[in-house]
Design an enzyme around this catalytic site. Structure first.
Site, PDB file in Angstrom:
ATOM      1  N   TYR A 133     -14.757   4.808   7.498  1.00  0.00           N
ATOM      2  CA  TYR A 133     -15.290   3.468   7.231  1.00  0.00           C
ATOM      3  C   TYR A 133     -16.750   3.288   7.658  1.00  0.00           C
ATOM      4  O   TYR A 133     -17.160   2.206   8.034  1.00  0.00           O
ATOM      5  CB  TYR A 133     -14.394   2.410   7.888  1.00  0.00           C
ATOM      6  CG  TYR A 133     -13.084   2.265   7.150  1.00  0.00           C
ATOM      7  CD1 TYR A 133     -12.991   1.454   6.016  1.00  0.00           C
ATOM      8  CD2 TYR A 133     -11.944   2.960   7.539  1.00  0.00           C
ATOM      9  CE1 TYR A 133     -11.796   1.325   5.315  1.00  0.00           C
ATOM     10  CE2 TYR A 133     -10.747   2.849   6.844  1.00  0.00           C
ATOM     11  CZ  TYR A 133     -10.684   2.027   5.739  1.00  0.00           C
ATOM     12  OH  TYR A 133      -9.507   1.907   5.038  1.00  0.00           O
ATOM     13  N   CYS A 182      -3.722   2.300  -4.682  1.00  0.00           N
ATOM     14  CA  CYS A 182      -4.630   3.153  -3.922  1.00  0.00           C
ATOM     15  C   CYS A 182      -4.660   4.528  -4.573  1.00  0.00           C
ATOM     16  O   CYS A 182      -3.728   5.329  -4.416  1.00  0.00           O
ATOM     17  CB  CYS A 182      -4.175   3.253  -2.464  1.00  0.00           C
ATOM     18  SG  CYS A 182      -5.203   4.398  -1.523  1.00  0.00           S
ATOM     19  N   HIS A 231      -7.678   0.215  -4.388  1.00  0.00           N
ATOM     20  CA  HIS A 231      -8.482   1.069  -3.501  1.00  0.00           C
ATOM     21  C   HIS A 231      -8.942   2.248  -4.338  1.00  0.00           C
ATOM     22  O   HIS A 231      -8.097   3.011  -4.818  1.00  0.00           O
ATOM     23  CB  HIS A 231      -7.642   1.628  -2.351  1.00  0.00           C
ATOM     24  CG  HIS A 231      -7.275   0.618  -1.312  1.00  0.00           C
ATOM     25  ND1 HIS A 231      -6.521   0.948  -0.204  1.00  0.00           N
ATOM     26  CD2 HIS A 231      -7.573  -0.683  -1.179  1.00  0.00           C
ATOM     27  CE1 HIS A 231      -6.365  -0.120   0.554  1.00  0.00           C
ATOM     28  NE2 HIS A 231      -6.978  -1.138  -0.020  1.00  0.00           N
ATOM     29  N   HIS A 243       0.855  -1.181   0.000  1.00  0.00           N
ATOM     30  CA  HIS A 243       0.000   0.000   0.000  1.00  0.00           C
ATOM     31  C   HIS A 243       0.895   1.236   0.000  1.00  0.00           C
ATOM     32  O   HIS A 243       1.824   1.332   0.792  1.00  0.00           O
ATOM     33  CB  HIS A 243      -0.887   0.000   1.255  1.00  0.00           C
ATOM     34  CG  HIS A 243      -1.935   1.065   1.240  1.00  0.00           C
ATOM     35  ND1 HIS A 243      -1.645   2.390   1.462  1.00  0.00           N
ATOM     36  CD2 HIS A 243      -3.255   1.000   0.991  1.00  0.00           C
ATOM     37  CE1 HIS A 243      -2.769   3.097   1.370  1.00  0.00           C
ATOM     38  NE2 HIS A 243      -3.759   2.282   1.079  1.00  0.00           N
ATOM     39  N   ASP A 253     -12.695   2.904  -1.194  1.00  0.00           N
ATOM     40  CA  ASP A 253     -11.918   3.247  -0.011  1.00  0.00           C
ATOM     41  C   ASP A 253     -12.553   4.463   0.647  1.00  0.00           C
ATOM     42  O   ASP A 253     -12.807   5.465  -0.013  1.00  0.00           O
ATOM     43  CB  ASP A 253     -10.482   3.542  -0.433  1.00  0.00           C
ATOM     44  CG  ASP A 253      -9.521   3.509   0.739  1.00  0.00           C
ATOM     45  OD1 ASP A 253      -9.900   3.011   1.805  1.00  0.00           O
ATOM     46  OD2 ASP A 253      -8.391   3.992   0.575  1.00  0.00           O
ATOM     47  N   HIS A 254     -12.780   4.357   1.903  1.00  0.00           N
ATOM     48  CA  HIS A 254     -13.377   5.442   2.710  1.00  0.00           C
ATOM     49  C   HIS A 254     -14.699   5.904   2.083  1.00  0.00           C
ATOM     50  O   HIS A 254     -15.091   5.460   1.019  1.00  0.00           O
ATOM     51  CB  HIS A 254     -12.434   6.646   2.836  1.00  0.00           C
ATOM     52  CG  HIS A 254     -11.087   6.271   3.379  1.00  0.00           C
ATOM     53  ND1 HIS A 254     -10.087   7.170   3.560  1.00  0.00           N
ATOM     54  CD2 HIS A 254     -10.581   5.077   3.791  1.00  0.00           C
ATOM     55  CE1 HIS A 254      -9.019   6.562   4.048  1.00  0.00           C
ATOM     56  NE2 HIS A 254      -9.302   5.296   4.195  1.00  0.00           N
TER      57      HIS A 254
HETATM   58  C1  DNO Z   1      -6.542   3.516   5.266  1.00  0.00           C
HETATM   59  C2  DNO Z   1      -5.875   2.350   4.762  1.00  0.00           C
HETATM   60  C3  DNO Z   1      -4.530   2.030   5.374  1.00  0.00           C
HETATM   61  C4  DNO Z   1      -4.058   0.719   4.789  1.00  0.00           C
HETATM   62  C5  DNO Z   1      -2.735   0.247   5.253  1.00  0.00           C
HETATM   63  C6  DNO Z   1      -2.320  -0.937   4.440  1.00  0.00           C
HETATM   64  O1  DNO Z   1      -7.684   3.665   5.107  1.00  0.00           O
HETATM   65  O2  DNO Z   1      -5.812   2.413   3.371  1.00  0.00           O
HETATM   66  O3  DNO Z   1      -4.657   1.874   6.735  1.00  0.00           O
HETATM   67  O4  DNO Z   1      -4.950  -0.264   5.151  1.00  0.00           O
HETATM   68  O5  DNO Z   1      -1.801   1.246   5.147  1.00  0.00           O
HETATM   69  O6  DNO Z   1      -1.230  -1.561   5.031  1.00  0.00           O
END
Ligand code: DNO
Length: 397
Positions: free
Chosen positions: A374, A276, A303, A238, A357-358
């Site tokens: 989340y 991401c 992501h 990530h 994501d989020h």
């Molecule tokens: C946040 C996430 C991070 C991710 C870690 C992966 O929302 O994208 O916490 O899970 O960095 O190791």
């Protein structure tokens, strides 16, 4: 794309049933209860897997599709002699996950901290709440709360001055809030710190600069990627969030060049990327569609999220999934093309796992206690938009 959502385990206020009803087939989770560096046993993995699959005979099936994260112990990041023991544990955990049928493992290599923000309740024009990062607020934490020795060199004189000024006007509540946001960690961060321990941990990086951290990352991946490859597991790093050094700590997974170097460090498919768009897209110099073309089959997990840069471009907030700085149409189009390429060549998974994501805290979730970023409904909205975007692109190609 294989649609998934993150689930923080039995204490997550968002249930597996919620994730199912959002239209997901996959769950992204981790054994957050196991201390960083310890082995993930087959029993512990299977226990979680059974939980995810518990209602599969009655309802549409869910599978534990991705581990996020199998965290990397700080001794590995620091290149300490003890790292080899932790690396052996890591290899064994990978093999155990493979035995249980879990084949995609996300990790990051950010020193001390995982992702960082300064505000968890930024009000959007529609009244929903977003996560935000303000450079000056981070400077306040660094200079006035943490009082990190030598921190001044990281900020220009105007920021230093305004940080002190703003700090003198802050309420004790806001000071505590800011400090907690940084120290107690956001969901998914595996550690919470006091100011003192944090200061100590930062000091341990005094001799570790960009070059050293890179070497430690490549050393790690050169050990674990071949093991993962043999076990049929794909590792996916990530990127740093935000993608730039913070608190004097180096960050080495922020740009296309960083990722290219890491990919070359161990030339096996198992050495891969969590693409991401939320993290990488903060930097205008990251050309996301071009990066998808370049890294192609090394992308094992996606992501999808976007931020919006503010007047000071170091500040950003999390925008609606289709309405930030990331050209989501161009990104999803490249992903669809990559999936087609995989299908034609018969390589890899043709549906790349993705999670929205989020999301904003909105509607009913505004009245609930949720994990920052989340909450269910904001992510559901994001997923629904992205699902439609993918379908539209697929049909039009
Ligand atoms: C946040 C996430 C991070 C991710 C870690 C992966 O929302 O994208 O916490 O899970 O960095 O190791």
């Amino acid at each position: 794309m294989l649609q998934t959502m993150r689930w923080f385990g039995p204490n997550d206020p968002v249930s597996l049933m919620d994730i199912r009803q959002a239209g997901c087939a996959g769950v992204v989770t981790a054994l957050h209860q196991i201390p960083v560096g310890d082995l993930w046993s087959i029993d512990a993995i299977n226990e979680r897997k059974q939980l995810v699959e518990a209602d599969n005979d009655r309802y549409s099936p869910l599978q534990w599709a991705i581990v996020e994260s199998l965290p990397v112990h700080e001794d590995i990041k620091k290149g300490r002699p003890t790292r080899d023991e932790y690396i052996e544990n890591y290899k064994e955990s990978i093999r155990n996950l493979a035995t249980c049928g879990i084949k995609t493992v996300c990790y990051n290599f950010m020193p001390v901290l995982d992702w960082s923000r300064t505000n968890l309740n930024y009000e959007m024009p529609d009244g929903s709440r977003a996560l935000r990062f303000v450079w000056e607020d981070f400077a306040i934490f660094d200079l006035c709360i943490l009082k990190r020795p030598g921190a001044e060199v990281d900020y220009e004189p105007e920021i230093i001055e305004s940080a002190h000024q703003k700090f003198s006007e802050m309420t004790p509540e806001r000071i505590a809030e800011l400090s907690n946001i940084v120290l107690l960690g956001l969901p998914g961060s595996e550690e919470a710190f006091t100011l003192d321990t944090f200061q100590g941990l930062l000091k341990e990086y005094a001799t570790i600069g960009d070059a050293e951290l890179r070497q430690n990352l490549y050393y790690f991946i050169q050990q674990v990627a071949p093991v993962a490859q043999d076990a049929g597991v794909n590792l996916c790093i990530h990127p740093d969030d935000p993608p730039r050094p913070l608190l004097g700590l180096p960050r080495v997974v922020s740009t296309e060049a960083d990722l290219a170097q890491l990919m070359d460090a161990s030339n096996v498919t198992a050495n891969g990327i969590t693409f991401c768009t939320g993290s990488l897209g903060i930097r205008p110099d990251n050309d996301l569609p071009a990066m998808i073309r370049r890294f192609g089959e090394r992308i094992h997990f996606i992501h999808l999220r976007t931020t919006k840069r503010e007047e000071d471009p170091r500040n950003f907030h999390e925008a609606d999934h289709l309405a930030g700085d990331v050209d989501m149409y161009a990104v999803v189009k490249e992903i669809v093309l990559e999936q087609k390429r995989r299908a034609q060549q018969g390589i890899g998974e043709t549906s790349i796992p993705m999670r929205p994501d989020h999301g904003h805290q909105m509607l009913d979730d505004l009245h609930k206690k949720t994990y920052p970023g989340y909450s269910a409904i904001g992510r559901l909205r994001g997923l629904a938009e992205l699902r439609g975007l993918e379908m539209g692109i697929e049909r039009s190609l």
